[in-house]
Design an enzyme around this catalytic site. Structure first.
Site, mmCIF file in Angstrom:
data_model
loop_
_atom_site.group_PDB
_atom_site.id
_atom_site.type_symbol
_atom_site.label_atom_id
_atom_site.label_comp_id
_atom_site.label_asym_id
_atom_site.label_seq_id
_atom_site.Cartn_x
_atom_site.Cartn_y
_atom_site.Cartn_z
ATOM 1 C CB ALA A 81 -0.514 -0.049 1.350
ATOM 2 C CB SER A 83 4.674 4.925 3.152
ATOM 3 O OG SER A 83 5.166 5.833 2.288
ATOM 4 C CB SER A 124 -5.840 0.985 7.428
ATOM 5 O OG SER A 124 -6.095 2.328 7.591
ATOM 6 C CD GLU A 126 -6.968 6.664 7.358
ATOM 7 O OE1 GLU A 126 -7.635 7.346 6.667
ATOM 8 O OE2 GLU A 126 -6.845 7.550 8.105
ATOM 9 C CE1 TYR A 148 -3.229 3.232 2.748
ATOM 10 C CE2 TYR A 148 -4.555 3.720 4.221
ATOM 11 C CZ TYR A 148 -3.537 2.883 3.721
ATOM 12 O OH TYR A 148 -3.184 2.026 4.972
#
Length: 332
Positions: A81, A83, A124, A126, A148
């Protein structure tokens, strides 16, 4: 029998700590590294000569299938992914292909080759994005707010679909912020640690910051890779929220880092209006109860010990000359 683990994203922070953990457990560790990123293998430092590197384009389905066929891995850890999350706005399609494309190609390769490889997908916090509840668990709705997070969510569901439809042993770790001395300086934790170390050594005299009230759930990367490994050793493939469950403000972060080298942070920190931005993760904090109960996982390194590790590492780098402040002046 020696177990083989494949890792994408091996040259990143998590790839380093995961490689170190797996090597300590006797694994054969193989990093799948794109040809154009061969030079980054040096970032593995002392581990570079202990892991194997397999050069392969992560965008090439057939090449990945060949790699899986040749290497016959017992476990695959897909950490590939970008960073730095904000970079995803500049290349949303590239971000989607690197994260979701790689996951899809690897899962397809496992299925087509016919292996019983266990697969870990690095998810994540996220993917949770605009949360309506705190803390968040595995049952919290997903509402990503950037490319992301959206790509990570797509990869997460792709993994779930392969698990449900094809019976693959596949897990996703929904990881909250995890830090270490190997964090790049554009991350706030490393920016603060580097500033504390450089000010202590008289190499700089100020630290420019934005919103000191922003809060995060920060843990140690070395602890979080242990959770990844435990997921693939469990009896059933499931997904887990991994975090400390504790919120700290950026002010706490600065105060703790500076206190580790006996400095009063208030003498050196300057609020820069240009760095102030709306904080969209105010309540992003983990509820890691499931991981603790099912995996027996517990964070081992405290917030204070983490910051001390990071500051000490930068002190050592600056004193030995292995790190120069010049490239990071714009971050100060």
């Amino acid at each position: 029998m020696t177990r083989t683990a494949l890792i994408t994203g091996i040259t990143g922070q998590d790839g380093y700590y995961l490689s170190k953990l797996l090597l300590s457990k006797g694994y054969r560790v193989v990093g799948l590294v794109p040809p154009e990123r061969q030079g980054s293998v040096a970032k593995l430092d002392e581990l570079a000569n202990q892991v194997e590197i397999y050069s392969v384009a992560l965008t090439n389905s057939e090449a990945l299938k060949t790699a899986v066929q040749q290497l016959q891995p017992h476990e695959i850890y897909n950490l590939a992914a970008p960073s730095f999350v904000p970079d995803s706005w500049r290349d949303p399609l590239g971000t989607l292909d690197l994260i979701t494309g790689t996951a899809t190609r690897l899962l397809t390769a496992i299925r087509e080759v016919g292996l019983e490889t266990r697969f870990y997908q690095a998810s994540s916090s996220e993917i949770l994005g605009q949360v309506q509840e705190a803390p968040q668990s595995e049952n919290t709705p997903f509402r990503p707010k950037n490319p992301y997070g959206a790509a990570k969510l797509h990869a997460h569901w792709t993994m779930v679909h392969h698990r449900d439809r094809y019976g693959l042993f596949a897990c996703s770790g929904i990881l909250y912020n995890h830090e270490s001395p190997r964090r790049p300086p554009q991350f706030v934790t490393r920016k603060v640690a580097l500033a504390a170390a450089s000010i202590k050594l008289g190499l700089s005299d100020r630290l420019k910051m934005g919103n000191l009230d922003a809060k995060r759930d920060w843990g140690y990367a070395g602890d979080y890779v242990e959770a990844m490994w435990r997921m693939l050793q469990s009896e059933h493939p499931e997904d887990y929220v991994i975090g400390t469950g504790n919120l700290h403000t950026v002010r706490d972060l600065i105060a703790t880092a500076f206190a580790s080298v006996d400095l009063d942070w208030q003498k050196y920190v300057e609020i820069d209006p240009a760095l102030l931005r709306a904080d969209e993760h105010f309540q992003l904090v983990a509820n890691p109860t499931k991981a603790k109960q099912v995996l027996g996982w517990q964070p081992q390194v405290s917030f204070e010990a983490l910051l001390e590790k990071m500051v000490q590492a930068d002190l050592d780098r600056l004193q030995t000359g292995s790190l120069s402040l010049q490239p990071f002046e714009k971050l100060a």
